[in-house]
Design an enzyme around this catalytic site. Structure first.
Site, short mmCIF file in Angstrom:
data_model
loop_
_atom_site.label_atom_id
_atom_site.label_comp_id
_atom_site.label_asym_id
_atom_site.label_seq_id
_atom_site.Cartn_x
_atom_site.Cartn_y
_atom_site.Cartn_z
N SER A 47 33.84 49.74 -19.39
CA SER A 47 34.52 48.52 -19.83
C SER A 47 36.04 48.63 -19.79
O SER A 47 36.71 47.62 -19.67
CB SER A 47 34.06 48.15 -21.24
OG SER A 47 34.30 49.22 -22.14
N HIS A 80 29.17 44.59 -18.19
CA HIS A 80 30.14 44.04 -17.23
C HIS A 80 29.59 43.95 -15.81
O HIS A 80 30.24 43.40 -14.93
CB HIS A 80 31.41 44.89 -17.22
CG HIS A 80 32.14 44.85 -18.52
ND1 HIS A 80 33.02 43.86 -18.86
CD2 HIS A 80 32.07 45.67 -19.60
CE1 HIS A 80 33.48 44.07 -20.09
NE2 HIS A 80 32.92 45.17 -20.55
N LYS A 102 30.12 37.84 -21.32
CA LYS A 102 31.11 38.18 -20.32
C LYS A 102 30.93 37.28 -19.09
O LYS A 102 31.25 36.11 -19.18
CB LYS A 102 31.05 39.67 -20.05
CG LYS A 102 31.70 40.38 -21.26
CD LYS A 102 31.31 41.77 -21.55
CE LYS A 102 32.02 42.24 -22.82
NZ LYS A 102 31.43 43.43 -23.42
C1 LIG Z 1 31.42 44.11 -24.59
C2 LIG Z 1 30.51 45.28 -24.52
C3 LIG Z 1 29.47 45.42 -25.42
C4 LIG Z 1 29.30 44.53 -26.60
O1 LIG Z 1 28.80 43.28 -26.23
P1 LIG Z 1 29.09 42.02 -27.17
O2 LIG Z 1 28.09 41.02 -26.75
O3 LIG Z 1 30.51 41.63 -26.92
O4 LIG Z 1 28.87 42.49 -28.58
C5 LIG Z 1 28.59 46.46 -25.23
N1 LIG Z 1 28.75 47.35 -24.22
C6 LIG Z 1 29.77 47.25 -23.35
C7 LIG Z 1 29.89 48.25 -22.26
C8 LIG Z 1 30.69 46.21 -23.48
O5 LIG Z 1 31.72 46.14 -22.64
#
Ligand SMILES: *Cc1c(COP(=O)(O)O)cnc(C)c1O
Length: 402
Positions: free
Chosen positions: A192, A220, A252
């Site tokens: 991320s 992602h 995302k």
């Molecule tokens: C953003 C993210 C999460 C968390 O997801 P949310 O739905 O925002 O709580 C988990 N793992 C990774 C790798 C992320 O980038």
């Protein structure tokens, strides 16, 4: 002056308020204070905040689905028909046929037997690790995994062993050290804060050799990678047997909120039975499931393919320009294109300077990234146009370090 609550002081007990005050001073000195900035409005890649228009290069709406008219219409229709709240947890009376429809669509998209909807990616990862691992089990993780995977292993009481970033041989050694107890190997599909893709095919082999379960957090990768946007496991040639359990977040590239865990039926059923972050929390609003269903149908179809093409062209344009400027790019082919500047103060200054040029690029500091690895986390989306990418490059070229 902040007003403090008053707590009775005793000689025995350390003062919580003194500790907070000390941490506050430390944070100020380390340039580590975080501040909220409210968005007043969005229009494409532009956001309005504090009376100014800024080009957003920090969001995760990679395909531009958060404001897609079909997604908005699906949300509005479903809210009008079914109300806003789900009114209860899934296993009480909160589970709606729209949740089922979304789960079925995901299982089909990812080629997995079963899918389960969670409140968010963070909640899902806590729940997956807590439900599957017992105290004394082994959880092997990439050092750069997302915070919620680390927290999940701690919550489960598992033995957490981290390996150097993307180091497949080190992952193999970590799994070999402790042979007793069940084992789970988990990695971000796309990292991320770095944007690179995990060596998933190799890690699947390592997991298989060690009798460990592989769990891929594809927050992602979903929507942006692989055939029809099915994500990083598909992009690495892994089917459901190679990637028996995977996470997709809805906040995302899909532009919504929530998360799906998809995989083998026995695993997903176990989550439904045991994951505390599934059992003891209110189900997602059904209208949000309807909106995400609309987003998934776009993401996996021809419109999604066109958006991924546009995204790839934007990423290529950015990287080409950045190389010409001599910027220190990381080896990333994804929408996450960080520029590591090192210390907090320099990174904050750079972010501030980009702000003065009308660009919103957030400075990411520890503990989100390792000490001394503060960075501008630039994200490129399908909504940006050539002129906007060029504006970013121009502003970057004016940074003292650029
Ligand atoms: C953003 C993210 C999460 C968390 O997801 P949310 O739905 O925002 O709580 C988990 N793992 C990774 C790798 C992320 O980038």
């Amino acid at each position: 002056m902040r007003s403090l609550p008053s707590l009775r002081r005793t000689d025995m007990r350390p003062s919580l308020l003194d500790r907070i005050a000390a941490r506050d001073v430390e944070r100020q000195q380390a340039h580590a204070v975080r501040r909220l900035r409210a968005v007043d409005a969005r229009d494409g890649a532009t956001l309005a905040t504090a009376g100014r228009a800024l080009l957003d290069f920090s969001g995760n709406d990679y395909l531009g689905l958060a404001a897609h008219p079909d997604v908005i219409a699906a949300l509005q229709r479903a809210a009008a028909e079914h109300g806003v709240g789900s009114t209860a947890a899934h296993l009480v009376t909160g589970h709606h046929r729209l949740h089922d429809a979304l789960q079925d669509e995901f299982a089909d998209w990812l080629g997995q037997p079963r899918a389960l909807l969670f409140g968010s990616g963070y909640l899902a990862n806590l729940g997956v690790l807590q439900a599957l691992l017992d105290a004394g089990d082994l959880c092997v993780q990439d050092r750069l995994n997302h915070a919620c995977l680390l927290d999940g292993a701690k919550l489960a009481g598992a033995t957490l062993r981290r390996y150097p970033h993307a180091d497949v041989d080190a992952a193999r050694r970590r799994l070999a050290v402790q042979a007793e107890g069940a084992a789970l190997l988990t990695t971000d599909g796309v990292f991320s804060m770095d944007g690179d893709i995990a060596p998933l095919a190799e890690l699947a082999q390592v997991a298989d050799d060690a009798g460990a379960l592989l769990y891929v957090d594809d927050a992602h990768g979903i929507g942006t990678l692989g055939p029809h946007g099915a994500g990083s496991p598909a992009a690495c040639g892994l089917g459901p047997s190679g990637a028996p359990l995977q996470l997709a977040t809805l906040g995302k590239a899909l532009g919504g909120y929530g998360a799906i865990v998809a995989g083998a039926a026995v695993l997903v059923d176990e989550l439904l039975q045991r994951a505390r972050t599934y059992l003891f929390t209110t189900a997602l609003p059904p209208a949000l499931a309807a909106a995400t269903l609309a987003a998934v149908r776009i993401a996996r179809g021809a419109d999604g393919d066109a958006r991924r093409e546009r995204l790839a062209a934007n990423i290529a344009r950015f990287r080409h320009g950045a190389v010409q400027l001599g910027l220190p790019l990381l080896p990333s082919s994804t929408p996450i294109q960080p520029i590591v500047l090192g210390d907090n103060a320099t990174t904050l200054r750079a972010s501030q300077q980009l702000d003065e040029h009308g660009l919103r690029v957030v400075a990411i500091r520890p503990p989100t990234v390792p000490e001394g690895r503060a960075r501008l986390r630039i994200t490129i989306t399908a909504v940006h146009d050539d002129a906007q990418i060029d504006r970013l490059l121009d502003a970057l070229s004016r940074l003292p370090s650029g």
